[in-house]
Write an enzyme that holds these catalytic residues in place. Structure first.
Site, PDB file in Angstrom:
ATOM      1  N   ASP A 490       0.832  -1.205   0.000  1.00 28.38           N
ATOM      2  CA  ASP A 490       0.000   0.000   0.000  1.00 28.38           C
ATOM      3  C   ASP A 490       0.867   1.255   0.000  1.00 28.38           C
ATOM      4  OD1 ASP A 490      -2.313   1.484   0.130  1.00 28.38           O
ATOM      5  OD2 ASP A 490      -3.159   0.355   1.799  1.00 28.38           O
ATOM      6  N   ASP A 560     -10.910   1.945  -3.038  1.00 31.71           N
ATOM      7  CA  ASP A 560     -11.439   1.655  -1.699  1.00 31.71           C
ATOM      8  C   ASP A 560     -12.956   1.642  -1.719  1.00 31.71           C
ATOM      9  OD1 ASP A 560      -9.098   1.242  -0.395  1.00 31.71           O
ATOM     10  OD2 ASP A 560      -8.933   3.261   0.439  1.00 31.71           O
TER      11      ASP A 560
HETATM   12  C1  GLA Z   1      -5.731   1.866   2.235  1.00 31.69           C
HETATM   13  C2  GLA Z   1      -6.165   0.705   1.392  1.00 31.69           C
HETATM   14  C3  GLA Z   1      -7.202  -0.103   2.112  1.00 31.69           C
HETATM   15  C4  GLA Z   1      -6.651  -0.582   3.423  1.00 31.69           C
HETATM   16  C5  GLA Z   1      -6.173   0.604   4.240  1.00 31.69           C
HETATM   17  C6  GLA Z   1      -5.451   0.154   5.498  1.00 31.69           C
HETATM   18  O1  GLA Z   1      -6.741   2.809   2.366  1.00 31.69           O
HETATM   19  O2  GLA Z   1      -6.634   1.150   0.160  1.00 31.69           O
HETATM   20  O3  GLA Z   1      -7.622  -1.190   1.320  1.00 31.69           O
HETATM   21  O4  GLA Z   1      -5.602  -1.471   3.191  1.00 31.69           O
HETATM   22  O5  GLA Z   1      -5.285   1.419   3.525  1.00 31.69           O
HETATM   23  O6  GLA Z   1      -4.998   1.206   6.243  1.00 31.69           O
END
Ligand code: GLA
Length: 764
Positions: A490, A560
Site C-alpha cells: 500500500d 477503496d
Molecule cells: C488503504 C487501502 C485499504 C486498506 C487501508 C489500510 O486505504 O486502500 O484497502 O488497506 O489502507 O490502512
C-alpha cells in the site's frame, strides 16, 4: 509491417498491422517532422502533407521567416525558445540560464528487438524502468543533436509483430563538457494535421476522479489551447490517469478514429493535447515538468519513461483491445498473469484495526468452508498500531494481538487449509514510530519546514540507498520467516515538502523521479527474492494504478470504494486501458461502508467477478443467506474466470449514458468459443417491456447456446426462480453469432433497483 527507411526521400515508415506512422527528415538542417499517422497507407511519399512548398516555406528557402516554419511545422521532438510556441517536448538550459534549443537529425539505426530502459539512482546504481518487452520487436532509434549545447537525443520507436501500439521513449546524453539543465523532457509528442479529424475539432477523452471514485470517463471537444491531465503528487494519482485520446466526433465503442496515449510510469506526469492556430493538434505525454529539473552532467544520460501510442479506427473498444493485449503480452511479467488467482478474504472492512489471532482464525475457518482460498491480514498487525496514527515503519508483529506472531498464525492457517497474505505500507513512516525516533532524517522533508502530514504519516526518502535497503530488509525479513503467499503493498499519501539529505541543492529537482525509481527497485528486489509471491499494489485504493506498477504486480486494488454501483464506472474507466485480470475487486458488506448504499449480494458478486475476485467482509457476521451463497459465487468464479482473464472485453452499455438505468459488458475468449455477459439493471424501468442488448466479438457464423448463469442449480442464490422465469419468457433458442450481435437479446424487466443477469454463451 515493420520499420523501414526510404533513403531517397528521407522518410521513416513505422508500420503495424493496422496503422502507419511516417516521419520525415526535412530541409538541409534535418528537422524531424511527423508526416502521417493513421490507417495503413503503404510507403508513398506523403511529404506534400507538410505544406513546405507554400509560404513560409523551409528555412533554407526563406530564412527571414524561419519562425513561420517553426510555428507551424509538425515537429516530432519540439523544443522551446526558438520559434515553436506550442507545448515543447524538451526544454534545456545552459549554465548561464539560456533556454533555447533545436534538435536536428544526425543518424539512425533500425534493429530487431527492443532494449531495456534504465534510470540512474543517487548512488549510480542502474535501476530498470518498466517498459514493454518481447521477442518479436523491431526498433527505430533516431539520434538528434542540439549542436550548441552538445546534447544528443535518442528517440526510440518500437513495435511488436502482434500489436498495433507504437512504443516511444527518449534518452538525452550530454556529450559536452558542461552541465546542462533539463527542465522538461516528455516521452512523446505527436502533431496531427487538422484534416486527420475531417477538419472538425476532435473530442478529447481522459480519465479523472478522486479517492473512492477513480478513473471516470471525461469527454469534451478539444478547443484551441491545451487540455491536460496531470499529477504532481509523486504518484499517478486518483485524480487523473496518464491517458488521453483524441477521437473524431461520433466515435463510439465500435467506430471512429482514435489516437490514444498512455505512459508506463508511476509518478508525476503530464498528458494532454492542444490545438493551434492552423488546427494542428499536438498530443504530448511524459514526466510532469513541475517538480522536475535534472542537472545533466558531462557524460551523463537521462532516460524518459515509455509512452504507448495507439491508433485505431475501431472506436474506443478497438483502442481498449490494443491496450489490454499489449499489457498482457508485453508488460505484465508476473507468473500469475495467466493463472486463476486464489479467492481471498481481506479483513480490512471486516475488522479494521480491531482484530486478533482468534478473530482472524474464525474468519478463516468460515471462509475455508465456503471455498475461499486465502486470508489477507490487512493494516494493524505490527508495532502498536490500533488506529492509523502510529507505527508505520515498525514492521514487527504486535504479539498482544497475535500471540506467537506470524509463525503461529500462518501455521494455524495452514492447518485450516487456507493461504496467508499480509499488508505492508513500506514507503511510509509514522512520526510516532521507533523508526522515526531513530532516523528522523529519513523522512522526505525540506529544512526548516515541518512536513505536511497526511493520515498522520510521512514518506521515507527511498531515493537514499541506506533507507531503501532498510525498507527492503524490514519487509523481506517478515516474508522469510512465515508462510506468506501474497502481499498487498500500500501507499497512502502523496509527496510534499520535497527535500532530501541525499541530494545536493543542484540535484534536488531529481527527487520525484528518483522516488519512483526507488519504488521500482524495491518491488524488483521483492519479486526477485520471492518469485512465487502474489503481489497486489494499492494506494488508498487506486491512487497508483498504472502500467508501471503492473510490471511488478499482476493486480492492483482498484478502489477503496467497493460499492458495486460505483464500481461500474470505476471498473469500466480502469478497463479502458488495464485488463480485467489486473483489477482488484471484492464483494463487501451491505450497506456499503463508503456510500451507505444497500445492494443485493448477487449484484455485488457479479461486479466483483469481472476483476480478480474476493471478499472484504466479516464472513462470521453477514446474513446467513449471504454466507450460504458464497460457495456458489466462488464456483462461478472458477468456472468463468478464464474468460474474464484471457478474453477480449467489450463495453456494451454504460449506465452513465443510459440514464442510469442499466449497464452491460462482456468478455469473449480469443477463439470465440465462450463468452460471459453481465447485465446490471441499476434502476427499475416502469412500464418497460425489456430492453435489447447487442452482443459483440462473437463468430457471426457460429451457433451459440445461451445460458443464464446459475439457472442449472435449483437452489441458486445467483439466479432465483423468479429471475429464471422472467428470462425464460424472453429467451430465444440457440442463435448464430450474427443474430446475437445484430438482433441481440432482450433483458427482462426485473423488479426493483439493482439486479443482475449473467449469461454464458457457448459455441456449439
Ligand atoms: C488503504 C487501502 C485499504 C486498506 C487501508 C489500510 O486505504 O486502500 O484497502 O488497506 O489502507 O490502512
Amino acid at each position: 509491417m515493420g520499420i523501414g527507411f526510404d533513403e531517397k526521400n528521407r522518410l521513416f515508415f513505422i508500420e503495424t498491422a493496422h496503422s502507419s506512422m511516417c516521419l520525415a527528415i526535412v530541409d538541409d538542417e534535418g528537422f524531424l517532422c511527423n508526416v502521417y499517422y493513421g490507417n495503413p497507407v503503404g510507403e508513398d511519399d506523403l511529404t506534400y502533407l507538410l505544406r513546405t512548398k507554400i509560404y513560409p516555406f523551409l528555412p533554407s528557402h526563406n530564412s527571414r521567416d524561419r519562425g513561420g516554419f517553426l510555428d507551424m511545422a509538425r515537429m516530432e521532438f519540439p523544443s522551446s525558445g526558438v520559434g515553436d510556441y506550442r507545448n515543447p517536448a524538451v526544454c534545456l538550459r545552459d549554465a548561464e540560464g539560456h533556454d533555447a534549443s533545436q534538435f536536428t537529425y544526425v543518424s539512425h539505426r533500425i534493429y530487431t528487438g527492443k532494449e531495456k530502459l534504465y534510470g540512474t539512482a543517487c548512488d549510480g546504481k542502474e535501476i530498470r524502468i518498466p517498459a514493454t518487452f518481447g521477442e518479436n520487436a523491431q526498433t527505430l532509434e533516431i539520434e538528434l543533436e542540439e549542436k550548441v549545447l552538445g546534447v544528443s537525443a535518442f528517440l526510440s520507436y518500437s513495435i511488436f509483430e502482434d500489436s498495433d501500439a507504437i512504443l516511444k521513449s527518449v534518452k538525452l546524453v550530454n556529450k559536452s563538457d558542461r552541465t546542462v539543465i533539463i527542465d522538461r523532457l516528455l516521452s512523446s509528442s505527436l502533431d496531427l494535421d487538422g484534416g486527420t479529424f475531417g477538419n472538425k475539432a476532435p473530442d478529447i477523452i481522459t480519465l479523472s476522479g478522486s479517492w473512492a471514485r477513480e478513473r471516470r470517463l471525461d469527454r469534451r471537444s478539444l478547443e484551441r489551447g491545451n487540455t491536460e491531465v496531470y499529477s504532481t503528487r509523486g504518484v499517478t494519482s486518483h485524480q487523473f490517469y496518464p491517458f488521453s485520446a483524441l477521437a473524431e466526433k461520433n466515435t463510439d465503442e465500435e467506430h471512429g478514429r482514435v489516437y490514444a496515449q498512455t505512459l508506463i510510469w508511476s509518478g508525476n506526469f503530464l498528458c494532454g493535447s492542444g490545438m493551434d492556430q492552423f488546427e494542428t493538434t499536438r498530443s504530448y505525454i511524459g514526466i510532469n515538468p513541475e517538480h522536475f529539473t535534472w542537472d545533466l552532467k558531462p557524460g551523463e544520460s537521462f532516460q524518459s519513461p515509455e509512452a504507448v501510442l495507439v491508433y485505431t479506427e475501431e472506436g474506443l473498444g478497438g483502442m481498449t483491445h490494443v491496450f489490454h493485449d499489449l499489457f498482457r503480452d508485453h508488460l505484465i511479467r508476473s507468473p500469475y498473469l495467466h493463472k486463476e488467482r486464489p479467492v481471498l478474504i481481506n479483513n480490512w472492512e471486516a475488522t479494521y484495526f480491531d482484530f486478533d489471532t482468534e478473530k482472524l482464525l474464525n474468519i478463516a475457518r468460515d471462509a475455508k468452508e465456503s471455498g475461499i482460498e486465502m486470508l489477507v491480514m490487512d493494516d494493524g498487525w505490527f508495532g502498536k498500531r490500533n488506529d492509523d496514527n502510529s507505527s508505520l515503519g515498525d514492521w514487527i508483529v504486535n504479539e498482544e494481538k497475535l500471540p506467537g506472531g506470524l509463525t503461529r498464525l500462518s501455521d494455524e492457517l495452514e492447518k485450516i487449509g487456507i493461504k496467508f497474505g499480509i499488508w505492508f505500507e513500506p514507503e511510509m513512516v509514522s512520526p510516532d514510530s521507533d523508526l522515526y525516533r531513530a532516523h528522523p532524517d529519513w523522512a522526505v522533508a525540506a529544512p526548516g519546514r515541518v512536513p505536511c502530514k497526511m493520515r498522520n504519516q510521512y514518506i521515507l526518502d527511498i531515493t537514499r540507498t541506506e533507507v531503501r535497503d532498510h525498507v527492503y530488509e524490514s519487509v523481506a525479513k517478515v516474508l522469510r520467516n512465515a508462510k506468506i503467499s501474497y502481499v498487498k503493498w500500500d501507499m497512502n499519501r502523496a509527496l510534499t515538502d520535497l527535500g532530501s539529505c541525499g541530494l545536493s541543492a543542484e540535484s534536488l529537482g531529481r527527487l520525484s523521479y528518483l522516488y519512483v525509481l526507488g519504488v521500482y527497485d524495491l518491488q524488483d528486489r521483492l519479486i526477485t527474492e520471492f518469485p512465487d509471491l502474489l503481489l497486489e499494489n494499492c494506494s488508498s485504493g487506486g491512487g497508483r494504478y498504472d502500467g508501471g506498477m503492473l510490471f511488478y504486480s499482476p493486480q492492483v486494488w482498484c478502489s477503496d470504494d467497493t460499492d458495486a454501483f460505483e464500481r461500474l464506472s470505476i471498473q469500466a474507466g480502469t478497463a479502458m486501458i488495464c485488463p480485467l485480470s489486473t483489477m482488484g475487486a471484492h464483494v463487501s458488506a451491505s450497506p456499503n461502508h463508503v456510500t451507505g448504499r444497500v445492494m443485493p449480494f448477487d449484484v455485488r458478486g457479479a461486479v466483483a467477478l469481472s476483476g480478480t475476485f474476493g471478499y472484504e467482509l466479516d464472513i462470521t457476521k453477514i446474513p446467513e443467506e449471504e454466507r450460504k451463497a458464497i460457495p456458489e459465487q466462488v464456483s462461478i468464479y472458477h468456472r468463468y474466470n478464464e474468460i474474464i482473464r484471457e478474453g477480449d472485453y467489450y463495453r456494451i452499455a454504460k449506465n452513465a449514458e443510459e440514464g442510469g438505468y442499466y449497464d452491460a459488458w462482456m468478455s469473449v475468449m480469443k477463439d470465440k468459443s465462450r463468452a460471459l455477459v453481465t447485465y446490471i439493471q441499476c434502476r427499475a424501468y416502469p412500464g418497460g417491456k425489456g430492453r435489447v442488448i447487442r452482443l459483440r466479438g462473437l463468430d457471426p457464423d457460429a451457433v451459440y447456446e445461451i445460458g443464464l448463469v446459475g439457472s442449472d442449480d435449483e437452489n441458486s442464490f445467483y439466479c432465483s426462480r423468479a429471475k429464471k422465469a422472467s428470462w425464460e419468457s424472453l429467451a430465444p433458442g440457440n442463435l448464430n453469432g450474427s443474430s446475437l450481435m445484430n438482433a441481440g437479446l432482450i433483458m427482462p424487466n426485473l423488479p426493483g433497483d439493482y439486479a443482475q443477469l449473467t449469461f454464458e454463451i457457448n459455441r456449439i
